[in-house]
Design a protein around this motif. Structure first.
Motif, mmCIF file in Angstrom:
data_model
loop_
_atom_site.group_PDB
_atom_site.id
_atom_site.type_symbol
_atom_site.label_atom_id
_atom_site.label_comp_id
_atom_site.label_asym_id
_atom_site.label_seq_id
_atom_site.Cartn_x
_atom_site.Cartn_y
_atom_site.Cartn_z
ATOM 1 N N VAL A 232 27.946 15.748 -0.351
ATOM 2 C CA VAL A 232 28.178 14.664 -1.311
ATOM 3 C C VAL A 232 27.082 14.667 -2.378
ATOM 4 O O VAL A 232 27.366 14.491 -3.571
ATOM 5 C CB VAL A 232 28.258 13.306 -0.591
ATOM 6 N N GLY A 233 25.847 14.914 -1.991
ATOM 7 C CA GLY A 233 24.752 14.970 -2.953
ATOM 8 C C GLY A 233 24.926 16.098 -3.953
ATOM 9 O O GLY A 233 24.727 15.914 -5.163
ATOM 10 N N ILE A 234 25.323 17.262 -3.473
ATOM 11 C CA ILE A 234 25.565 18.393 -4.374
ATOM 12 C C ILE A 234 26.727 18.088 -5.310
ATOM 13 O O ILE A 234 26.670 18.378 -6.510
ATOM 14 C CB ILE A 234 25.820 19.675 -3.554
ATOM 15 N N SER A 235 27.783 17.485 -4.775
ATOM 16 C CA SER A 235 28.946 17.138 -5.609
ATOM 17 C C SER A 235 28.574 16.154 -6.701
ATOM 18 O O SER A 235 28.981 16.313 -7.858
ATOM 19 C CB SER A 235 30.059 16.553 -4.744
ATOM 20 N N ILE A 236 27.791 15.148 -6.362
ATOM 21 C CA ILE A 236 27.372 14.167 -7.360
ATOM 22 C C ILE A 236 26.488 14.822 -8.418
ATOM 23 O O ILE A 236 26.606 14.522 -9.612
ATOM 24 C CB ILE A 236 26.665 12.979 -6.684
ATOM 25 N N ALA A 237 25.619 15.738 -8.019
ATOM 26 C CA ALA A 237 24.763 16.443 -8.979
ATOM 27 C C ALA A 237 25.600 17.279 -9.945
ATOM 28 O O ALA A 237 25.334 17.300 -11.153
ATOM 29 C CB ALA A 237 23.762 17.317 -8.241
ATOM 30 N N ILE A 238 26.623 17.954 -9.429
ATOM 31 C CA ILE A 238 27.482 18.776 -10.288
ATOM 32 C C ILE A 238 28.253 17.905 -11.273
ATOM 33 O O ILE A 238 28.338 18.221 -12.466
ATOM 34 C CB ILE A 238 28.426 19.639 -9.432
ATOM 35 N N VAL A 239 28.810 16.793 -10.792
ATOM 36 C CA VAL A 239 29.544 15.888 -11.682
ATOM 37 C C VAL A 239 28.616 15.316 -12.753
ATOM 38 O O VAL A 239 28.990 15.216 -13.926
ATOM 39 C CB VAL A 239 30.228 14.770 -10.870
ATOM 40 N N THR A 240 27.383 14.981 -12.372
ATOM 41 C CA THR A 240 26.411 14.464 -13.325
ATOM 42 C C THR A 240 26.096 15.498 -14.401
ATOM 43 O O THR A 240 26.021 15.167 -15.594
ATOM 44 C CB THR A 240 25.117 14.044 -12.610
ATOM 45 N N CYS A 241 25.938 16.753 -14.013
ATOM 46 C CA CYS A 241 25.664 17.815 -14.986
ATOM 47 C C CYS A 241 26.832 17.995 -15.949
ATOM 48 O O CYS A 241 26.637 18.179 -17.152
ATOM 49 C CB CYS A 241 25.367 19.128 -14.266
ATOM 50 N N ILE A 242 28.052 17.929 -15.428
ATOM 51 C CA ILE A 242 29.232 18.091 -16.283
ATOM 52 C C ILE A 242 29.339 16.938 -17.281
ATOM 53 O O ILE A 242 29.596 17.162 -18.480
ATOM 54 C CB ILE A 242 30.503 18.218 -15.427
ATOM 55 N N VAL A 243 29.129 15.711 -16.823
ATOM 56 C CA VAL A 243 29.197 14.555 -17.721
ATOM 57 C C VAL A 243 28.083 14.640 -18.765
ATOM 58 O O VAL A 243 28.310 14.382 -19.954
ATOM 59 C CB VAL A 243 29.121 13.245 -16.917
ATOM 60 N N ASN A 244 26.883 15.022 -18.354
ATOM 61 C CA ASN A 244 25.765 15.169 -19.282
ATOM 62 C C ASN A 244 26.079 16.239 -20.323
ATOM 63 O O ASN A 244 25.844 16.032 -21.516
ATOM 64 C CB ASN A 244 24.488 15.524 -18.514
ATOM 65 N N TRP A 245 26.616 17.372 -19.909
ATOM 66 C CA TRP A 245 26.976 18.443 -20.837
ATOM 67 C C TRP A 245 28.008 17.940 -21.846
ATOM 68 O O TRP A 245 27.894 18.193 -23.043
ATOM 69 C CB TRP A 245 27.528 19.639 -20.065
ATOM 70 N N TYR A 246 29.013 17.208 -21.373
ATOM 71 C CA TYR A 246 30.078 16.712 -22.248
ATOM 72 C C TYR A 246 29.519 15.807 -23.344
ATOM 73 O O TYR A 246 29.824 15.990 -24.522
ATOM 74 C CB TYR A 246 31.126 15.968 -21.420
ATOM 75 N N TYR A 247 28.682 14.844 -22.955
ATOM 76 C CA TYR A 247 28.172 13.906 -23.946
ATOM 77 C C TYR A 247 27.135 14.540 -24.865
ATOM 78 O O TYR A 247 27.045 14.194 -26.040
ATOM 79 C CB TYR A 247 27.630 12.639 -23.281
ATOM 80 N N ARG A 248 26.341 15.475 -24.377
ATOM 81 C CA ARG A 248 25.407 16.187 -25.269
ATOM 82 C C ARG A 248 26.170 17.042 -26.272
ATOM 83 O O ARG A 248 25.800 17.118 -27.447
ATOM 84 C CB ARG A 248 24.446 17.039 -24.465
ATOM 85 N N ARG A 249 27.244 17.695 -25.821
ATOM 86 C CA ARG A 249 28.071 18.496 -26.726
ATOM 87 C C ARG A 249 28.715 17.599 -27.773
ATOM 88 O O ARG A 249 28.762 17.937 -28.955
ATOM 89 C CB ARG A 249 29.143 19.234 -25.933
ATOM 90 N N LYS A 250 29.199 16.454 -27.341
ATOM 91 C CA LYS A 250 29.813 15.502 -28.257
ATOM 92 C C LYS A 250 28.814 15.039 -29.315
ATOM 93 O O LYS A 250 29.138 14.958 -30.506
ATOM 94 C CB LYS A 250 30.343 14.316 -27.451
ATOM 95 N N ALA A 251 27.592 14.739 -28.903
ATOM 96 C CA ALA A 251 26.553 14.303 -29.844
ATOM 97 C C ALA A 251 26.157 15.430 -30.792
ATOM 98 O O ALA A 251 25.940 15.197 -31.993
ATOM 99 C CB ALA A 251 25.337 13.805 -29.075
ATOM 100 N N THR A 252 26.088 16.648 -30.275
ATOM 101 C CA THR A 252 25.728 17.783 -31.128
ATOM 102 C C THR A 252 26.798 18.037 -32.182
ATOM 103 O O THR A 252 26.488 18.257 -33.355
ATOM 104 C CB THR A 252 25.529 19.052 -30.269
ATOM 105 N N LEU A 253 28.057 17.993 -31.783
ATOM 106 C CA LEU A 253 29.140 18.196 -32.748
ATOM 107 C C LEU A 253 29.161 17.085 -33.796
ATOM 108 O O LEU A 253 29.402 17.342 -34.979
ATOM 109 C CB LEU A 253 30.481 18.278 -32.028
ATOM 110 N N ALA A 254 28.877 15.853 -33.395
ATOM 111 C CA ALA A 254 28.817 14.748 -34.353
ATOM 112 C C ALA A 254 27.665 14.952 -35.327
ATOM 113 O O ALA A 254 27.795 14.679 -36.527
ATOM 114 C CB ALA A 254 28.668 13.427 -33.616
#
Length: 73
Positions: free
Chosen positions: A37-59
């Motif tokens: 569960v800890g590994i799964s939460i870490a992976i989901v956190t990385c994916i969400v972080n990547w998504y929002y950083r990409r969104k901010a960079t494109l903006a």
């Protein structure tokens, strides 16, 4: 009095359910489950972080583009 006995019955039922869930797995299995569960939460956190950083960079890229065009007369 009815509310008191109803609450006691629900509490006893919930306690029995929680106890059965907790004793379903051995401590080693709970440890493995916690790691997974800890590994799964870490992976989901990385994916969400990547998504929002990409969104901010494109903006930021869109905001820095120059839309000026030379005037043609």
């Amino acid at each position: 009095m009815s509310k008191l006995t109803t609450g006691a019955a629900y509490s006893a039922s919930a306690g029995a359910i929680v106890h059965s869930i907790l004793t379903w797995f051995s401590p080693e299995e709970w440890s493995a489950l916690g790691v997974l569960v800890g590994i799964s939460i870490a992976i989901v956190t990385c994916i969400v972080n990547w998504y929002y950083r990409r969104k901010a960079t494109l903006a930021s890229i869109r905001a820095n583009r120059c839309y000026c065009s030379p005037a043609r007369d």
